[in-house]
Design a protein around this motif. Structure first.
Motif, PDB file in Angstrom:
ATOM      1  N   ILE A  93       0.840  -1.201   0.000  1.00 10.64           N
ATOM      2  CA  ILE A  93       0.000   0.000   0.000  1.00 10.64           C
ATOM      3  C   ILE A  93       0.875   1.250   0.000  1.00 10.64           C
ATOM      4  N   ALA A  94       1.924   1.236   0.811  1.00 10.98           N
ATOM      5  CA  ALA A  94       2.827   2.391   0.893  1.00 10.98           C
ATOM      6  C   ALA A  94       3.535   2.658  -0.435  1.00 10.98           C
ATOM      7  N   SER A  95       3.781   1.592  -1.207  1.00 12.16           N
ATOM      8  CA  SER A  95       4.483   1.749  -2.488  1.00 12.16           C
ATOM      9  C   SER A  95       3.530   2.000  -3.655  1.00 12.16           C
ATOM     10  N   GLY A  96       2.246   2.120  -3.372  1.00 14.89           N
ATOM     11  CA  GLY A  96       1.278   2.445  -4.420  1.00 14.89           C
ATOM     12  C   GLY A  96       0.565   1.261  -5.047  1.00 14.89           C
ATOM     13  N   GLU A  97       0.833   0.049  -4.569  1.00 16.22           N
ATOM     14  CA  GLU A  97       0.189  -1.143  -5.139  1.00 16.22           C
ATOM     15  C   GLU A  97      -1.156  -1.425  -4.460  1.00 16.22           C
ATOM     16  N   ILE A  98      -1.968  -0.383  -4.376  1.00 13.50           N
ATOM     17  CA  ILE A  98      -3.232  -0.499  -3.637  1.00 13.50           C
ATOM     18  C   ILE A  98      -4.234  -1.376  -4.371  1.00 13.50           C
ATOM     19  N   GLU A  99      -4.327  -1.245  -5.672  1.00 12.92           N
ATOM     20  CA  GLU A  99      -5.296  -2.047  -6.429  1.00 12.92           C
ATOM     21  C   GLU A  99      -4.945  -3.536  -6.389  1.00 12.92           C
ATOM     22  N   LEU A 100      -3.656  -3.851  -6.326  1.00  8.34           N
ATOM     23  CA  LEU A 100      -3.227  -5.245  -6.182  1.00  8.34           C
ATOM     24  C   LEU A 100      -3.762  -5.813  -4.869  1.00  8.34           C
ATOM     25  N   VAL A 101      -3.595  -5.028  -3.805  1.00 10.20           N
ATOM     26  CA  VAL A 101      -4.120  -5.453  -2.499  1.00 10.20           C
ATOM     27  C   VAL A 101      -5.632  -5.573  -2.560  1.00 10.20           C
ATOM     28  N   GLY A 102      -6.270  -4.602  -3.184  1.00 11.33           N
ATOM     29  CA  GLY A 102      -7.728  -4.621  -3.283  1.00 11.33           C
ATOM     30  C   GLY A 102      -8.247  -5.844  -4.018  1.00 11.33           C
ATOM     31  N   LYS A 103      -7.563  -6.251  -5.070  1.00 13.47           N
ATOM     32  CA  LYS A 103      -7.972  -7.430  -5.821  1.00 13.47           C
ATOM     33  C   LYS A 103      -7.808  -8.700  -4.996  1.00 13.47           C
ATOM     34  N   LEU A 104      -6.702  -8.800  -4.261  1.00 14.64           N
ATOM     35  CA  LEU A 104      -6.446  -9.980  -3.445  1.00 14.64           C
ATOM     36  C   LEU A 104      -7.499 -10.158  -2.360  1.00 14.64           C
ATOM     37  N   PHE A 105      -7.981  -9.034  -1.812  1.00 17.44           N
ATOM     38  CA  PHE A 105      -8.889  -9.104  -0.664  1.00 17.44           C
ATOM     39  C   PHE A 105     -10.324  -8.704  -1.004  1.00 17.44           C
ATOM     40  N   GLY A 106     -10.598  -8.512  -2.284  1.00 14.93           N
ATOM     41  CA  GLY A 106     -11.969  -8.265  -2.713  1.00 14.93           C
ATOM     42  C   GLY A 106     -12.546  -6.950  -2.243  1.00 14.93           C
ATOM     43  N   LEU A 107     -11.716  -5.887  -2.232  1.00 12.29           N
ATOM     44  CA  LEU A 107     -12.193  -4.586  -1.788  1.00 12.29           C
ATOM     45  C   LEU A 107     -12.871  -3.829  -2.923  1.00 12.29           C
ATOM     46  N   CYS A 108     -13.883  -3.066  -2.579  1.00 14.27           N
ATOM     47  CA  CYS A 108     -14.547  -2.219  -3.564  1.00 14.27           C
ATOM     48  C   CYS A 108     -13.726  -0.943  -3.756  1.00 14.27           C
ATOM     49  N   ASN A 109     -13.280  -0.700  -4.974  1.00 16.46           N
ATOM     50  CA  ASN A 109     -12.536   0.524  -5.289  1.00 16.46           C
ATOM     51  C   ASN A 109     -11.483   0.804  -4.228  1.00 16.46           C
ATOM     52  N   ALA A 110     -10.504  -0.070  -4.151  1.00 12.50           N
ATOM     53  CA  ALA A 110      -9.522  -0.033  -3.065  1.00 12.50           C
ATOM     54  C   ALA A 110      -8.800   1.299  -2.958  1.00 12.50           C
ATOM     55  N   SER A 111      -8.398   1.876  -4.087  1.00 10.88           N
ATOM     56  CA  SER A 111      -7.643   3.128  -4.041  1.00 10.88           C
ATOM     57  C   SER A 111      -8.445   4.227  -3.356  1.00 10.88           C
TER      58      SER A 111
END
Length: 353
Positions: A93-111
């Motif tokens: 998340i700190a390095s900007g890979e927020i959407e990657l995290v969001g996809k892994l954990f099924g978040l809605c519009n992670a960014s």
């Protein structure tokens, strides 16, 4: 409890009252005996937190212990996967890979969710991205549901996941625990506060708001994940300030007001329970994080304490199952034998006031 006994027991009698309870009712059970020994003959207090702390960081530190506790299926590898996986999520998340995290954990519009508010990010990481049922660990639950620590650790350390990173393993576990990938997860701090601020009684709802009121006005017990702790989740993402903010936003109580309330509770019970105590049986499970605030050592034969190996939060008070461990059965027998013995002792002088 005392009012009930006085109402039922209209005239002085040798009738012996015994209180039983688990968790908060376990605390009330013990206090009923301590505050009203003239009314309550004995008490069984199961998994009762009797120390009042605001920053209860030991709760999640005990969860870390459970994840490596071999008796219930934990291991050092399992704990490391959970700890390192959360650290990796924070780094991504700190390095900007927020959407990657969001996809892994099924978040809605992670960014949008995780960048919109620090509180949203804290909610996501500070209390764990997966469910670790340390308090409610049930050894007999269905192995297809990754619903206890043994099944969770078997899933995370499985040879099927050797090619996965620690973060990816947590993501796979999170998706499996959700049972469905059809809907994404919303993380919204403000919406959460809005729902908790609703004073309308929901007959089908829980009692979360009333419990939060008690934490803000009496007990504290805030389960933080501090940077300097051994919490297995996102360290530094659940500080005590979050809980103070809940008290402020929902109940209009300042941090100093919360501290004053918990101090008053501590003073009340210390002053009014006195030093002469007897016939209180304290039982805890060594898997249960709440045991960190409980009576776990016998200071006298009049105040016996027993730790149940491999047991979670007052598990021995649950309905009997054929799968119950021998230690659970021993705890029940101990309660029966102890109370039977105490009932044969002389009743304290009863004075109805």
């Amino acid at each position: 409890i005392a009012s009930f006994v006085r109402r039922v027991q209209i005239i002085p009698t040798s009738l012996k009252w015994v209180t039983f309870g688990g968790s908060y009712p376990g605390f009330l059970s013990a206090m009923a005996r301590q505050l009203h020994p003239e009314l309550i003959h004995a008490s069984v207090s199961s998994s009762a937190p009797v120390d009042f702390v605001i920053d209860f960081k030991r709760y999640h530190e005990h969860t870390a212990f459970d994840l490596q506790y071999s008796r219930i299926g934990g291991s050092d590898q399992c704990l490391q996967i959970v700890q390192h996986g959360h650290a990796d999520i924070a780094k991504n998340i700190a390095s900007g890979e927020i959407e990657l995290v969001g996809k892994l954990f099924g978040l809605c519009n992670a960014s949008q969710q995780l960048l919109e508010s620090q509180y949203n990010l804290d909610m996501f990481l500070g209390d764990g991205v997966v469910n670790i049922p340390a308090q409610g660990n049930d050894p007999s639950c269905n192995d297809t549901d990754v619903c206890n620590i043994q099944h969770i650790c078997e899933f995370l350390t499985s040879s099927k996941h050797l090619e996965m990173s620690n973060m990816e393993r947590l993501g796979a576990l999170a998706r499996k625990q959700r049972y469905s990938d059809d809907t994404c997860i919303m993380i919204d701090w403000n919406q959460t506060l809005l729902e908790l601020s609703n004073t309308t009684v929901d007959p089908d709802g829980g009692n979360w708001r009333s419990w939060l009121w008690q934490t803000c006005t009496e007990f504290g017990y805030y389960q933080t994940c501090e940077k300097d702790s051994s919490c297995p989740y996102g360290r530094g993402y659940h500080n005590i300030d979050i809980d103070y903010e809940i008290c402020r936003r929902i109940f209009h109580l300042s941090p100093s007001g919360v501290k004053t309330n918990i101090a008053a509770t501590t003073t009340y019970y210390r002053v009014n329970t006195g030093s002469e105590k007897s016939r209180i049986l304290s039982i805890n499970g060594d898997v249960d994080p709440w045991s960190e605030l409980a009576v776990i050592n016998s200071t006298t034969t009049l105040l016996p304490a027993y730790m149940v190996p491999g047991a979670s939060h007052h598990f021995w008070t649950h309905p009997i199952k054929a799968t119950d461990d021998v230690e659970i059965q021993k705890a029940r027998n101990l309660i029966y034998n102890t109370i039977t013995t105490w009932l044969e002792e002389d009743v304290d002088l009863i004075v109805i006031q």
